[in-house]
Design a protein around this motif. Structure first.
Motif, PDB file in Angstrom:
ATOM      1  N   ASP A  88      -3.063   0.035   9.035  1.00 48.53           N
ATOM      2  CA  ASP A  88      -4.585   0.056   8.917  1.00 48.53           C
ATOM      3  C   ASP A  88      -4.813   1.283   8.203  1.00 48.53           C
ATOM      4  O   ASP A  88      -4.565   2.598   8.712  1.00 48.53           O
ATOM      5  N   HIS A  89      -5.854   1.348   6.954  1.00 45.27           N
ATOM      6  CA  HIS A  89      -6.151   2.732   6.373  1.00 45.27           C
ATOM      7  C   HIS A  89      -7.221   3.225   6.981  1.00 45.27           C
ATOM      8  O   HIS A  89      -8.428   3.445   6.610  1.00 45.27           O
ATOM      9  N   THR A  90      -7.114   3.809   8.243  1.00 36.36           N
ATOM     10  CA  THR A  90      -8.299   4.252   8.850  1.00 36.36           C
ATOM     11  C   THR A  90      -8.221   5.872   8.928  1.00 36.36           C
ATOM     12  O   THR A  90      -7.089   6.244   8.448  1.00 36.36           O
ATOM     13  N   GLY A  91      -9.306   6.526   9.220  1.00 36.80           N
ATOM     14  CA  GLY A  91      -9.314   7.938   9.107  1.00 36.80           C
ATOM     15  C   GLY A  91      -8.110   8.577   9.951  1.00 36.80           C
ATOM     16  O   GLY A  91      -7.344   9.453   9.603  1.00 36.80           O
ATOM     17  N   GLU A  92      -7.759   8.106  11.274  1.00 38.60           N
ATOM     18  CA  GLU A  92      -6.965   8.560  12.171  1.00 38.60           C
ATOM     19  C   GLU A  92      -5.548   8.568  11.849  1.00 38.60           C
ATOM     20  O   GLU A  92      -4.763   9.689  11.912  1.00 38.60           O
ATOM     21  N   LEU A  93      -5.279   7.319  11.419  1.00 37.58           N
ATOM     22  CA  LEU A  93      -3.847   7.180  10.845  1.00 37.58           C
ATOM     23  C   LEU A  93      -3.366   7.909   9.294  1.00 37.58           C
ATOM     24  O   LEU A  93      -2.355   8.455   9.221  1.00 37.58           O
ATOM     25  N   ILE A  94      -4.433   7.949   8.504  1.00 38.82           N
ATOM     26  CA  ILE A  94      -4.292   8.818   7.530  1.00 38.82           C
ATOM     27  C   ILE A  94      -4.066  10.103   7.718  1.00 38.82           C
ATOM     28  O   ILE A  94      -3.278  10.997   7.141  1.00 38.82           O
ATOM     29  N   SER A  95      -4.967  10.598   8.774  1.00 41.39           N
ATOM     30  CA  SER A  95      -4.874  12.198   8.808  1.00 41.39           C
ATOM     31  C   SER A  95      -3.449  12.386   9.567  1.00 41.39           C
ATOM     32  O   SER A  95      -2.794  13.390   9.470  1.00 41.39           O
ATOM     33  N   GLN A  96      -2.981  11.434  10.357  1.00 39.68           N
ATOM     34  CA  GLN A  96      -1.670  11.764  10.806  1.00 39.68           C
ATOM     35  C   GLN A  96      -0.585  11.528   9.876  1.00 39.68           C
ATOM     36  O   GLN A  96       0.589  12.502   9.766  1.00 39.68           O
ATOM     37  N   GLY A  97      -0.624  10.572   8.697  1.00 43.16           N
ATOM     38  CA  GLY A  97       0.149  10.323   7.921  1.00 43.16           C
ATOM     39  C   GLY A  97       0.441  11.775   6.913  1.00 43.16           C
ATOM     40  O   GLY A  97       1.498  12.198   6.402  1.00 43.16           O
ATOM     41  N   LEU A  98      -0.684  12.213   6.947  1.00 47.35           N
ATOM     42  CA  LEU A  98      -1.010  13.528   5.744  1.00 47.35           C
ATOM     43  C   LEU A  98      -0.264  14.804   6.532  1.00 47.35           C
ATOM     44  O   LEU A  98       0.494  15.433   6.019  1.00 47.35           O
ATOM     45  N   LYS A  99      -0.571  14.855   7.976  1.00 48.22           N
ATOM     46  CA  LYS A  99       0.186  15.996   8.620  1.00 48.22           C
ATOM     47  C   LYS A  99       1.801  15.768   8.651  1.00 48.22           C
ATOM     48  O   LYS A  99       2.379  16.682   8.302  1.00 48.22           O
ATOM     49  N   GLU A 100       2.213  14.546   8.813  1.00 46.72           N
ATOM     50  CA  GLU A 100       3.591  14.428   8.884  1.00 46.72           C
ATOM     51  C   GLU A 100       4.185  14.716   7.632  1.00 46.72           C
ATOM     52  O   GLU A 100       5.344  15.121   7.452  1.00 46.72           O
ATOM     53  N   ALA A 101       3.678  14.442   6.371  1.00 52.54           N
ATOM     54  CA  ALA A 101       4.166  14.723   4.991  1.00 52.54           C
ATOM     55  C   ALA A 101       4.229  16.070   4.768  1.00 52.54           C
ATOM     56  O   ALA A 101       5.110  16.423   4.352  1.00 52.54           O
ATOM     57  N   LEU A 102       3.156  16.964   5.198  1.00 56.85           N
ATOM     58  CA  LEU A 102       3.128  18.321   4.987  1.00 56.85           C
ATOM     59  C   LEU A 102       4.448  18.765   6.009  1.00 56.85           C
ATOM     60  O   LEU A 102       5.381  19.626   5.531  1.00 56.85           O
ATOM     61  N   GLU A 103       4.626  18.370   7.272  1.00 56.32           N
ATOM     62  CA  GLU A 103       5.796  18.964   8.012  1.00 56.32           C
ATOM     63  C   GLU A 103       7.115  18.474   7.544  1.00 56.32           C
ATOM     64  O   GLU A 103       8.012  19.200   7.618  1.00 56.32           O
ATOM     65  N   SER A 104       7.166  17.310   6.858  1.00 55.54           N
ATOM     66  CA  SER A 104       8.499  16.789   6.327  1.00 55.54           C
ATOM     67  C   SER A 104       9.159  17.736   5.229  1.00 55.54           C
ATOM     68  O   SER A 104      10.262  17.988   4.972  1.00 55.54           O
ATOM     69  N   PRO A 148       0.834  -1.331   0.019  1.00 54.15           N
ATOM     70  CA  PRO A 148       0.076  -0.029  -0.216  1.00 54.15           C
ATOM     71  C   PRO A 148       0.863   1.203   0.123  1.00 54.15           C
ATOM     72  O   PRO A 148       1.910   1.291   0.794  1.00 54.15           O
ATOM     73  N   TYR A 149       0.435   2.314  -0.785  1.00 56.04           N
ATOM     74  CA  TYR A 149       1.251   3.524  -0.698  1.00 56.04           C
ATOM     75  C   TYR A 149      -0.033   4.497  -0.717  1.00 56.04           C
ATOM     76  O   TYR A 149      -0.909   4.448  -0.983  1.00 56.04           O
ATOM     77  N   ILE A 150       0.667   5.894  -0.345  1.00 54.42           N
ATOM     78  CA  ILE A 150      -0.303   6.978  -0.078  1.00 54.42           C
ATOM     79  C   ILE A 150       0.644   8.290  -1.030  1.00 54.42           C
ATOM     80  O   ILE A 150       1.708   8.281  -0.656  1.00 54.42           O
TER      81      ILE A 150
END
Length: 638
Positions: free
Chosen positions: A234-250, A206-208
């Motif tokens: 797991d592709h839950t809303g909570e984990l995806i939201s965290q992943g998107l936040k971390e992507a912007l911060e990086s 899986p990739y985002i």
């Protein structure tokens, strides 16, 4: 020298010296009877020339003295002096010519491979790395004999490094370089929009993805694929939201500068955006695709589409039937087109399949009737009626989907005009004689679904603001009862933008006083005396009328913008703003904020198409971090 008589001159045929390489033998030769080739004869004057041991000096001297024009031609054809080997007749200790040593060095250097610090080696290696990444070519290519032979032909001194060198050294180095370039580009943007999506590779990894969109200082709409990250959680809303936040911060992107994120209708993606508190725009392509899917939930339609798929399949797996199809097309004067297969993940592929089948219906029926095994697949008149009704309804929609899926031009401001066209021009119910009942039902279902999904207040406000700052539309497609509200909202947003810019300007670090070598502060430059004109200027400005407030100036500029000359529908709104930014600077800042939003999530879909071209069956063992780098380079390299 001996001269030949005139009678002999006419009969003698001179032949060239055996094994001769010098150009001088163009004008000299031997008699056929002179087997040992001892007597050299001039072809011009038939004089016999004495030349010992094949030395050509006398021959050139003869041309120079007797035949001047031919001598000049011989000098032009004569190659430059080459490195001569030392003859045994030279005296011992005689100094060799200086140029001989230089020629020896050049001769040896031509066969010496480049050092890895050599500029030429670095340039060729960088070019090969760019080729591997931009064209998505496997690393194994550099070790194939054909590729190496090509490089050896282009530059024999270059030795191609191993694929391990490219995958572990050159590609990471290029990735770091391009990543730094993109980060520097992102530091200067004021506002941006994003698109994201989830995808599983051929190996079910899986990739985002995350793609950013912004308008630069030259008013060019830019898109940068930031990452295609491995996402094994797991592709839950909570984990995806965290992943998107971390992507912007990086990438050093501030969340408050993100205007909007465009996504599909996945429940987990929608929840992730809600958790982060971001503004979300639903992908128009997905919405239109779902509207079409809902409109065809009818037994007649499902039967006709099912038969259409079977017909396409019947022509896809047999070369004989394809040959018969080509013959039938030629006989019936039909275009030699192939049938189109529906791809569920591609918008509009069903419509293309139906359109092509209707185009080739006569040829298809002729081929299928000729084979008793496929006669049951011949479409009936009822099937053709259903397909024609679907084609009439859906064919205009395909063009709208394609037009709104671009990422190199403004698309968000056209959503409201497209919805207006669908409701008033493309999908309105026609007279009973024109539209069939099926066509009316499909049109009604599509419009009902789209109007319902785009009636959300937040989405409506976003689309109205985007339409307002597009000089082609302005307030044309904003509802009458909402124009005053949108006008007030735009003025408030512009004022907020100006205040934010003023605060950021005041918060810039002050310039500190520089100290000299001895630690003493450098003296400030001497202040110049004010002129009399400066006092008179201030005095004349003081009794004038009170200056306008910021809100009043904004409203005046907005009204001037709305009353400006009309712009053609085919015009580029960003080019218009580039030319008129000085006239409406406040409204221009609002336009740069909203016009960067993509109307569809197609940019993320394209990133996954690139990923699919990289993670092929022959490259299924690529590590996720390598996939991320290769997709990033393929999308962002110029």
């Amino acid at each position: 020298m001996e001269e030949l008589t005139c009678g002999e001159e006419e009969e003698v045929v001179l032949i060239k010296k055996t094994g001769a390489t010098s150009v001088i033998w163009t004008w000299f030769g031997f008699k056929e009877s002179d087997v040992e080739q001892k007597n050299i004869i001039c072809k011009l004057c038939r004089a016999t020339i004495i030349a010992k041991r094949g030395n050509t000096t006398n021959l050139f001297h003869h041309l120079k003295m007797k035949h001047v024009l031919e001598y000049e031609d011989s000098q032009k054809l004569r190659p430059p002096p080459q490195m001569a080997s030392q003859s045994s007749g030279k005296k011992k200790g005689a100094p060799a010519p200086t140029h001989q040593q230089t020629d020896i060095v050049k001769a040896f250097s031509k066969g010496t491979p480049y050092e890895k610090k050599n500029r030429r080696w670095i340039d060729i290696t960088n070019a090969i790395t760019l080729y591997l990444c931009k064209d998505m070519v496997p690393f194994l290519t550099v070790e194939k004999s054909g590729f190496q032979n090509m490089i050896k032909t282009l530059d024999p001194r270059y030795e191609v490094p191993s694929r391990k060198h490219f995958s572990q050294t050159e590609v990471p180095k290029l990735y770091d370089k391009v990543r730094e370039q993109v980060k520097n580009e992102l530091r200067s943007i004021k506002y941006y929009a994003t698109t994201t999506d989830l995808w599983s590779s051929r190996t079910m990894e899986p990739y985002i993805s995350l793609t950013v969109h912004f308008i630069n200082d030259e008013w060019k709409l830019c898109s940068r694929c930031l990452q295609t990250s491995y996402f094994p959680e797991d592709h839950t809303g909570e984990l995806i939201s965290q992943g998107l936040k971390e992507a912007l911060e990086s990438w050093g992107l501030k969340e408050e500068l993100q205007v909007c994120i465009t996504t599909d209708n996945g429940a987990n993606i929608v929840k992730a955006v809600e958790i982060n508190g971001w503004t979300r725009l639903q992908c128009f392509g997905h919405r239109l695709h779902l509207a079409i899917e809902r409109s065809v939930k009818d037994a007649r339609v499902e039967h006709a589409i099912g038969k259409c798929k079977k017909i396409v399949s019947a022509f896809s797996y047999t070369w004989k039937r394809k040959r018969e199809m080509a013959n039938a097309q030629a006989e019936l004067n039909l275009p030699p087109h192939r049938l189109v297969t529906e791809t569920p993940t591609r918008w509009g592929s069903r419509q293309q399949m139906i359109q092509r089948l209707l185009e080739q219906e006569k040829a298809i029926s002729q081929v299928l009737k000729a084979d008793r095994k496929t006669r049951h697949l011949v479409p009936t008149w009822q099937d053709i009626d259903v397909l024609e009704s679907m084609n009439k309804t859906l064919s205009p929609l395909l063009e709208f989907t394609d037009a709104l899926s671009g990422e190199e031009y403004v698309s968000v401001s056209t959503v409201k005009p497209v919805l207006h066209l669908l409701n008033n021009t493309v999908l309105p119910l026609a007279d009973d004689d024109i539209d069939t009942e099926l066509t009316k039902d499909m049109k009604t279902a599509i419009l009902k679904y789209l109007n319902e999904k785009y009636s959300d207040v937040a989405t409506d406000d976003l689309l109205d603001m985007a339409s307002l700052v597009d000089p082609r539309f302005r307030s044309l497609y904003i509802a009458d009862d909402r124009r005053e509200f949108i006008f007030t909202k735009a003025a408030a947003e512009i004022q907020a933008l100006l205040e934010t810019q003023a605060v950021s300007a005041t918060e810039s670090p002050p310039s500190h006083t520089h100290t000299g070598a001895a630690g003493e502060a450098q003296r400030e430059p001497k202040r110049s005396k004010r002129s009399l004109g400066s006092f008179l200027k201030n005095a004349s400005a003081q009794p004038g009328p009170a200056a306008l407030t910021d809100r009043e100036a904004i409203k005046i500029e907005l009204k001037s913008y709305l009353q400006a000359l009309d712009v053609e529908g085919e015009a580029d709104p960003l080019e218009w703003w580039r030319l008129h930014q000085a006239n409406f600077p406040r409204v221009a800042s609002l336009a740069k904020k909203y016009l960067c939003i993509p109307a569809t999530s197609a940019p993320s879909e394209r990133a996954f198409s690139t990923s699919g071209n990289i993670v092929t069956c022959h490259r299924s063992a690529l590590k996720p971090e390598t996939v991320d780098k290769l997709v990033f380079l393929a999308k962002n390299l110029g």
